[in-house]
Motif scaffolding. Structure first.
Motif, PDB file in Angstrom:
ATOM      1  N   ILE A 186       0.832  -1.205   0.000  1.00 34.18           N
ATOM      2  CA  ILE A 186       0.000   0.000   0.000  1.00 34.18           C
ATOM      3  C   ILE A 186       0.868   1.256   0.000  1.00 34.18           C
ATOM      4  O   ILE A 186       0.597   2.208  -0.742  1.00 34.18           O
ATOM      5  N   VAL A 187       1.921   1.260   0.786  1.00 29.32           N
ATOM      6  CA  VAL A 187       2.830   2.415   0.815  1.00 29.32           C
ATOM      7  C   VAL A 187       3.469   2.614  -0.552  1.00 29.32           C
ATOM      8  O   VAL A 187       3.569   3.744  -1.043  1.00 29.32           O
ATOM      9  N   ALA A 188       3.897   1.527  -1.189  1.00 31.13           N
ATOM     10  CA  ALA A 188       4.510   1.630  -2.517  1.00 31.13           C
ATOM     11  C   ALA A 188       3.527   2.195  -3.529  1.00 31.13           C
ATOM     12  O   ALA A 188       3.886   3.047  -4.359  1.00 31.13           O
ATOM     13  N   ILE A 189       2.288   1.756  -3.498  1.00 30.54           N
ATOM     14  CA  ILE A 189       1.276   2.260  -4.430  1.00 30.54           C
ATOM     15  C   ILE A 189       1.022   3.745  -4.199  1.00 30.54           C
ATOM     16  O   ILE A 189       0.911   4.524  -5.151  1.00 30.54           O
ATOM     17  N   VAL A 190       0.954   4.160  -2.944  1.00 33.53           N
ATOM     18  CA  VAL A 190       0.726   5.573  -2.628  1.00 33.53           C
ATOM     19  C   VAL A 190       1.901   6.417  -3.103  1.00 33.53           C
ATOM     20  O   VAL A 190       1.713   7.495  -3.691  1.00 33.53           O
ATOM     21  N   VAL A 191       3.136   5.943  -2.895  1.00 28.17           N
ATOM     22  CA  VAL A 191       4.315   6.693  -3.335  1.00 28.17           C
ATOM     23  C   VAL A 191       4.323   6.837  -4.851  1.00 28.17           C
ATOM     24  O   VAL A 191       4.588   7.918  -5.382  1.00 28.17           O
ATOM     25  N   ILE A 192       4.020   5.752  -5.554  1.00 29.93           N
ATOM     26  CA  ILE A 192       3.986   5.823  -7.020  1.00 29.93           C
ATOM     27  C   ILE A 192       2.885   6.771  -7.488  1.00 29.93           C
ATOM     28  O   ILE A 192       3.073   7.548  -8.425  1.00 29.93           O
ATOM     29  N   ALA A 193       1.748   6.744  -6.817  1.00 30.38           N
ATOM     30  CA  ALA A 193       0.652   7.629  -7.199  1.00 30.38           C
ATOM     31  C   ALA A 193       0.994   9.094  -6.937  1.00 30.38           C
ATOM     32  O   ALA A 193       0.636   9.976  -7.723  1.00 30.38           O
ATOM     33  N   LEU A 194       1.700   9.376  -5.848  1.00 32.76           N
ATOM     34  CA  LEU A 194       2.031  10.764  -5.515  1.00 32.76           C
ATOM     35  C   LEU A 194       3.147  11.324  -6.387  1.00 32.76           C
ATOM     36  O   LEU A 194       3.067  12.455  -6.859  1.00 32.76           O
ATOM     37  N   PHE A 195       4.209  10.556  -6.558  1.00 31.82           N
ATOM     38  CA  PHE A 195       5.392  11.077  -7.236  1.00 31.82           C
ATOM     39  C   PHE A 195       5.456  10.725  -8.705  1.00 31.82           C
ATOM     40  O   PHE A 195       6.195  11.345  -9.456  1.00 31.82           O
ATOM     41  N   GLY A 196       4.742   9.716  -9.116  1.00 35.15           N
ATOM     42  CA  GLY A 196       4.805   9.299 -10.505  1.00 35.15           C
ATOM     43  C   GLY A 196       6.036   8.452 -10.765  1.00 35.15           C
ATOM     44  O   GLY A 196       7.018   8.490 -10.027  1.00 35.15           O
ATOM     45  N   SER A 197       5.990   7.685 -11.814  1.00 35.12           N
ATOM     46  CA  SER A 197       7.087   6.754 -12.072  1.00 35.12           C
ATOM     47  C   SER A 197       8.327   7.438 -12.630  1.00 35.12           C
ATOM     48  O   SER A 197       9.421   6.893 -12.552  1.00 35.12           O
ATOM     49  N   LYS A 198       8.201   8.645 -13.167  1.00 33.39           N
ATOM     50  CA  LYS A 198       9.363   9.333 -13.733  1.00 33.39           C
ATOM     51  C   LYS A 198      10.263   9.930 -12.658  1.00 33.39           C
ATOM     52  O   LYS A 198      11.471  10.013 -12.827  1.00 33.39           O
TER      53      LYS A 198
ATOM     54  N   ASP B 297      15.006   9.448  -9.595  1.00 27.88           N
ATOM     55  CA  ASP B 297      15.715  10.618  -9.063  1.00 27.88           C
ATOM     56  C   ASP B 297      15.578  10.697  -7.546  1.00 27.88           C
ATOM     57  O   ASP B 297      16.537  11.022  -6.840  1.00 27.88           O
ATOM     58  N   THR B 298      14.411  10.391  -7.051  1.00 23.52           N
ATOM     59  CA  THR B 298      14.177  10.409  -5.615  1.00 23.52           C
ATOM     60  C   THR B 298      15.006   9.333  -4.921  1.00 23.52           C
ATOM     61  O   THR B 298      15.615   9.585  -3.876  1.00 23.52           O
ATOM     62  N   ALA B 299      15.063   8.141  -5.502  1.00 22.19           N
ATOM     63  CA  ALA B 299      15.858   7.058  -4.922  1.00 22.19           C
ATOM     64  C   ALA B 299      17.344   7.405  -4.940  1.00 22.19           C
ATOM     65  O   ALA B 299      18.070   7.126  -3.985  1.00 22.19           O
ATOM     66  N   ARG B 300      17.798   8.027  -6.017  1.00 24.30           N
ATOM     67  CA  ARG B 300      19.198   8.428  -6.116  1.00 24.30           C
ATOM     68  C   ARG B 300      19.535   9.467  -5.047  1.00 24.30           C
ATOM     69  O   ARG B 300      20.574   9.388  -4.373  1.00 24.30           O
ATOM     70  N   ALA B 301      18.663  10.426  -4.862  1.00 22.85           N
ATOM     71  CA  ALA B 301      18.880  11.457  -3.840  1.00 22.85           C
ATOM     72  C   ALA B 301      18.870  10.853  -2.438  1.00 22.85           C
ATOM     73  O   ALA B 301      19.673  11.242  -1.584  1.00 22.85           O
TER      74      ALA B 301
END
Length: 61
Positions: free
Chosen positions: A13-25, A29-33
């Motif tokens: 559920i957390v993963a789905i919410v993160v993808i929905a909020l930030f988008g896959s593009k 960049d977020t993971a790298r940061a």
């Protein structure tokens, strides 16, 4: 009641919410940061431990 607070479906559920909020593009960049931040945090913590462990130095001066 809550024996194990973090179940696998919670992570899903957390993963789905993160993808929905930030988008896959923006996720790479977020993971790298986040990775850079973790490396900086580790190196700073290691430097602090080395400074505290060295005899005769006073970190307050």
């Amino acid at each position: 009641m809550l024996r194990n607070g973090l179940e696998p479906w919670h992570l899903l559920i957390v993963a789905i919410v993160v993808i929905a909020l930030f988008g896959s593009k923006k996720l790479p960049d977020t993971a790298r940061a986040l990775g850079r931040s973790m490396r900086i945090l580790k190196s700073e913590a290691k430097a602090m431990k080395e400074t505290d462990a060295s005899p005769g130095t006073d970190p307050r001066t």
